[in-house]
Enzyme design. Structure first.
Site, PDB file in Angstrom:
ATOM      1  N   GLY A   1      99.094  75.009  22.339  1.00  0.00           N
ATOM      2  CA  GLY A   1      99.888  74.293  23.355  1.00  0.00           C
ATOM      3  C   GLY A   1      99.651  72.794  23.278  1.00  0.00           C
TER       4      GLY A   1
ATOM      5  N   LEU B   1     101.308  70.233  22.258  1.00  0.00           N
ATOM      6  CA  LEU B   1     102.344  69.212  22.498  1.00  0.00           C
ATOM      7  C   LEU B   1     102.603  68.982  23.984  1.00  0.00           C
ATOM      8  CD1 LEU B   1     104.939  70.189  19.739  1.00  0.00           C
ATOM      9  CD2 LEU B   1     103.319  68.285  19.711  1.00  0.00           C
ATOM     10  N   GLY B   2     101.845  69.652  24.839  1.00  0.00           N
ATOM     11  CA  GLY B   2     102.071  69.532  26.279  1.00  0.00           C
ATOM     12  C   GLY B   2     101.411  68.295  26.877  1.00  0.00           C
ATOM     13  N   GLN B   3     101.425  68.248  28.216  1.00  0.00           N
ATOM     14  CA  GLN B   3     100.907  67.064  28.922  1.00  0.00           C
ATOM     15  C   GLN B   3      99.435  66.826  28.595  1.00  0.00           C
ATOM     16  OE1 GLN B   3     100.732  67.302  33.217  1.00  0.00           O
ATOM     17  NE2 GLN B   3     100.531  65.086  33.453  1.00  0.00           N
TER      18      GLN B   3
ATOM     19  N   ILE C   1     104.158  76.195  20.061  1.00  0.00           N
ATOM     20  CA  ILE C   1     105.331  77.015  19.722  1.00  0.00           C
ATOM     21  C   ILE C   1     106.517  76.119  19.348  1.00  0.00           C
ATOM     22  CG2 ILE C   1     106.324  77.216  22.061  1.00  0.00           C
ATOM     23  CD1 ILE C   1     106.722  80.220  21.420  1.00  0.00           C
TER      24      ILE C   1
ATOM     25  N   ASP D   1     102.521  80.690  17.833  1.00  0.00           N
ATOM     26  CA  ASP D   1     102.892  81.344  19.093  1.00  0.00           C
ATOM     27  C   ASP D   1     101.680  82.160  19.540  1.00  0.00           C
ATOM     28  OD1 ASP D   1     103.855  82.965  21.106  1.00  0.00           O
ATOM     29  OD2 ASP D   1     105.672  83.578  20.039  1.00  0.00           O
TER      30      ASP D   1
ATOM     31  N   TYR E   1     101.425  82.584  38.733  1.00  0.00           N
ATOM     32  CA  TYR E   1     100.668  81.610  37.928  1.00  0.00           C
ATOM     33  C   TYR E   1      99.199  81.590  38.368  1.00  0.00           C
ATOM     34  CZ  TYR E   1      99.045  76.981  36.413  1.00  0.00           C
ATOM     35  OH  TYR E   1      98.314  75.949  35.877  1.00  0.00           O
TER      36      TYR E   1
ATOM     37  N   LYS F   1      95.573  82.749  36.426  1.00  0.00           N
ATOM     38  CA  LYS F   1      94.402  81.873  36.278  1.00  0.00           C
ATOM     39  C   LYS F   1      93.135  82.562  36.798  1.00  0.00           C
ATOM     40  CE  LYS F   1      96.377  78.524  34.195  1.00  0.00           C
ATOM     41  NZ  LYS F   1      96.005  78.232  32.804  1.00  0.00           N
TER      42      LYS F   1
HETATM   43  P1  NAD Z   1     102.452  71.885  29.385  1.00  0.00           P
HETATM   44  O1  NAD Z   1     103.492  72.783  29.927  1.00  0.00           O
HETATM   45  O2  NAD Z   1     102.682  70.437  29.398  1.00  0.00           O
HETATM   46  O3  NAD Z   1     102.104  72.333  27.900  1.00  0.00           O
HETATM   47  C1  NAD Z   1     101.993  73.666  27.520  1.00  0.00           C
HETATM   48  C2  NAD Z   1     102.357  73.775  26.050  1.00  0.00           C
HETATM   49  O4  NAD Z   1     102.293  75.156  25.686  1.00  0.00           O
HETATM   50  C3  NAD Z   1     103.782  73.287  25.748  1.00  0.00           C
HETATM   51  O5  NAD Z   1     103.752  72.286  24.751  1.00  0.00           O
HETATM   52  C4  NAD Z   1     104.508  74.545  25.262  1.00  0.00           C
HETATM   53  O6  NAD Z   1     105.437  74.291  24.223  1.00  0.00           O
HETATM   54  C5  NAD Z   1     103.343  75.390  24.775  1.00  0.00           C
HETATM   55  N1  NAD Z   1     103.651  76.834  24.777  1.00  0.00           N
HETATM   56  C6  NAD Z   1     104.378  77.539  25.653  1.00  0.00           C
HETATM   57  N2  NAD Z   1     104.445  78.823  25.282  1.00  0.00           N
HETATM   58  C7  NAD Z   1     103.731  78.934  24.139  1.00  0.00           C
HETATM   59  C8  NAD Z   1     103.428  80.000  23.255  1.00  0.00           C
HETATM   60  N3  NAD Z   1     103.880  81.241  23.474  1.00  0.00           N
HETATM   61  N4  NAD Z   1     102.640  79.761  22.179  1.00  0.00           N
HETATM   62  C9  NAD Z   1     102.189  78.511  21.933  1.00  0.00           C
HETATM   63  N5  NAD Z   1     102.462  77.448  22.714  1.00  0.00           N
HETATM   64  C10 NAD Z   1     103.230  77.664  23.800  1.00  0.00           C
HETATM   65  O7  NAD Z   1     101.091  72.248  30.135  1.00  0.00           O
HETATM   66  P2  NAD Z   1      99.811  71.323  30.362  1.00  0.00           P
HETATM   67  O8  NAD Z   1     100.025  70.555  31.608  1.00  0.00           O
HETATM   68  O9  NAD Z   1      99.450  70.625  29.116  1.00  0.00           O
HETATM   69  O10 NAD Z   1      98.743  72.455  30.723  1.00  0.00           O
HETATM   70  C11 NAD Z   1      97.843  72.995  29.766  1.00  0.00           C
HETATM   71  C12 NAD Z   1      96.940  73.987  30.492  1.00  0.00           C
HETATM   72  O11 NAD Z   1      96.298  73.340  31.592  1.00  0.00           O
HETATM   73  C13 NAD Z   1      97.660  75.204  31.090  1.00  0.00           C
HETATM   74  O12 NAD Z   1      96.818  76.319  31.006  1.00  0.00           O
HETATM   75  C14 NAD Z   1      97.844  74.817  32.538  1.00  0.00           C
HETATM   76  O13 NAD Z   1      97.933  75.952  33.371  1.00  0.00           O
HETATM   77  C15 NAD Z   1      96.559  74.048  32.793  1.00  0.00           C
HETATM   78  N6  NAD Z   1      96.669  73.141  33.940  1.00  0.00           N
HETATM   79  C16 NAD Z   1      97.481  72.047  33.905  1.00  0.00           C
HETATM   80  C17 NAD Z   1      97.563  71.218  35.025  1.00  0.00           C
HETATM   81  C18 NAD Z   1      98.451  70.001  35.040  1.00  0.00           C
HETATM   82  O14 NAD Z   1      98.603  69.394  36.104  1.00  0.00           O
HETATM   83  N7  NAD Z   1      99.032  69.595  33.901  1.00  0.00           N
HETATM   84  C19 NAD Z   1      96.809  71.507  36.168  1.00  0.00           C
HETATM   85  C20 NAD Z   1      96.033  72.656  36.178  1.00  0.00           C
HETATM   86  C21 NAD Z   1      95.944  73.450  35.041  1.00  0.00           C
HETATM   87  N1  SER Z   2      99.623  71.128  38.123  1.00  0.00           N
HETATM   88  C1  SER Z   2      99.735  72.549  37.981  1.00  0.00           C
HETATM   89  C2  SER Z   2     101.023  73.032  38.562  1.00  0.00           C
HETATM   90  O1  SER Z   2     101.522  72.388  39.447  1.00  0.00           O
HETATM   91  C3  SER Z   2      98.601  73.217  38.716  1.00  0.00           C
HETATM   92  O2  SER Z   2      98.024  74.108  37.859  1.00  0.00           O
HETATM   93  O3  SER Z   2     101.478  74.068  38.167  1.00  0.00           O
END
Ligand code: NAD
Ligand code: SER
Length: 325
Positions: A16, A18-20, A43, A53, A141, A145
């Site tokens: 994952g 490429l995410g935030q 993905i 994936d 969700y 967790k």
């Molecule tokens: P995001 O949605 O920005 O990134 C998630 C990435 O996962 C995306 O790039 C997406 O393309 C990829 N993805 C989705 N399905 C997939 C698959 N089947 N196989 C491979 N990749 C796949 O999320 P984020 O904010 O970077 O969060 C990362 C983790 O941190 C998550 O577990 C999220 O629950 C946790 N989290 C985030 C926050 C937040 O505020 N950003 C807060 C609490 C927890």
């Molecule tokens: N920032 C996340 C959301 O709002 C918390 O895990 O889903």
């Protein structure tokens, strides 16, 4: 091999990526371990990132074994707002995907970081959430967790997590969560001078700047396993807590003409089920966690960096801006 036993260090895998969070964590890990030591996967397709994936159990095992991965940061997931729209898919990606990664980690004796969230708490949690309290989330969700935290303790591997608050950052867009308003608002303020916020102005949630979240992740993973308690499945860490109204007022220090309206949608109910603040004494006592950024410092840094990005984008049309590494 037993849990926590010394192992020769190999390469680092990020799912994952490429995410935030991944966009910034990969940068930080490459700075720490060297570019080639860190394999970014997602993905989605992007330069410098391999397709993986997390539902592909064999593919993960092949990569982890073939590339001698000894540390995994598992970020692939669906967040709260997207997850509630498709609860079955959310369960599959967040729970089955995690089980696939755990299985590969186990076979290669790799350490694993898998984030938890403030979404593990439910409406029965005190408004200032302690580390130990019944976990009765109302969102699917949040339930995924809670399972993740339990797996961290029962999986038999060195697996750690943090209950991240809502994360605020400027390098990549927020990925479909309830706390996304606290990121979107900055872009709207600079681009339109106005934001239509999807939670009420009195909505108060735990938030954190990405710099603090990345530092917390690296600090936790550097800590000896034997010094961590069972809270390692999901440590409470606190950044700062503020209402949506306070966020608007802090932005108005720089942009006095910025306006915001409040039109709550379904995400308000998820926000209302989460605590206002986080008590992080356990993380502080066990591995010394302390945040650096308060609300005004976050706002100052966000606006400064977004203005710089805007200027760079205007000067050169060649920037990728697609999360590529
Ligand atoms: P995001 O949605 O920005 O990134 C998630 C990435 O996962 C995306 O790039 C997406 O393309 C990829 N993805 C989705 N399905 C997939 C698959 N089947 N196989 C491979 N990749 C796949 O999320 P984020 O904010 O970077 O969060 C990362 C983790 O941190 C998550 O577990 C999220 O629950 C946790 N989290 C985030 C926050 C937040 O505020 N950003 C807060 C609490 C927890
Ligand atoms: N920032 C996340 C959301 O709002 C918390 O895990 O889903």
């Amino acid at each position: 091999m037993s849990i926590g036993m010394d192992r020769p260090s190999g390469r680092v895998l990020v799912t994952g990526a490429l995410g935030q969070i991944g966009t910034e964590l990969v940068e930080a890990l490459r700075e720490k371990h060297g570019h080639k030591a860190v394999i970014a996967t997602d993905i989605r397709e992007s330069k410098g990132c391999q397709i993986l994936d997390v539902m592909d159990k064999e593919g993960i095992e092949k990569l982890v074994h073939g590339e001698n991965i000894t540390e995994i940061y598992h970020l692939a997931a669906l967040l709260s707002a997207t997850g509630e729209k498709n609860p079955e898919l959310c369960w599959k990606i967040n729970v089955i995907g995690l089980e696939n990664v755990i299985s590969a980690a186990k076979k290669n004796n790799a350490r694993l970081f898998s984030p938890s969230s403030i979404a593990v708490f439910g409406p029965d949690c005190p408004k200032i959430a302690p580390q130990i309290t019944p976990l009765n989330p109302t969102t699917v969700y949040g339930k995924t967790k809670v399972v993740g935290e339990q797996l961290a303790i029962t999986s038999g591997i060195d697996m750690r997590g943090i209950r991240y608050p809502g994360l605020i950052s400027y390098k990549a867009p927020a990925g479909g969560g309830t706390t996304d308003y606290a990121v979107e608002i900055f872009h709207a303020a600079l681009e339109n001078g106005h934001y239509d916020c999807f939670v009420r102005e009195d909505t108060r949630l735990p938030m954190m700047y990405m710099d603090d979240a990345i530092r917390a992740t690296l600090e936790l993973m550097d800590f000896p396993l034997e010094d961590l308690s069972e809270a390692r499945g999901g440590y409470n860490i606190s950044g700062c807590s503020f209402t949506a109204k306070a966020l608007v007022e802090s932005i108005q220090r720089h942009l006095p003409h910025f306006t915001c309206t409040f039109n709550p949608d379904i995400r308000q109910t998820y926000a209302d089920s989460w605590p206002d603040e986080i008590q992080d004494d356990v993380a502080y006592n066990e591995w010394g966690w302390k945040a650096n950024f308060d609300l005004d410092k976050i706002v100052d840094d966000m606006l400064e960096n977004l203005k710089i990005s805007e200027r760079v984008a205007t000067r050169s049309s060649g920037g990728s801006g697609d999360g590529s590494f």
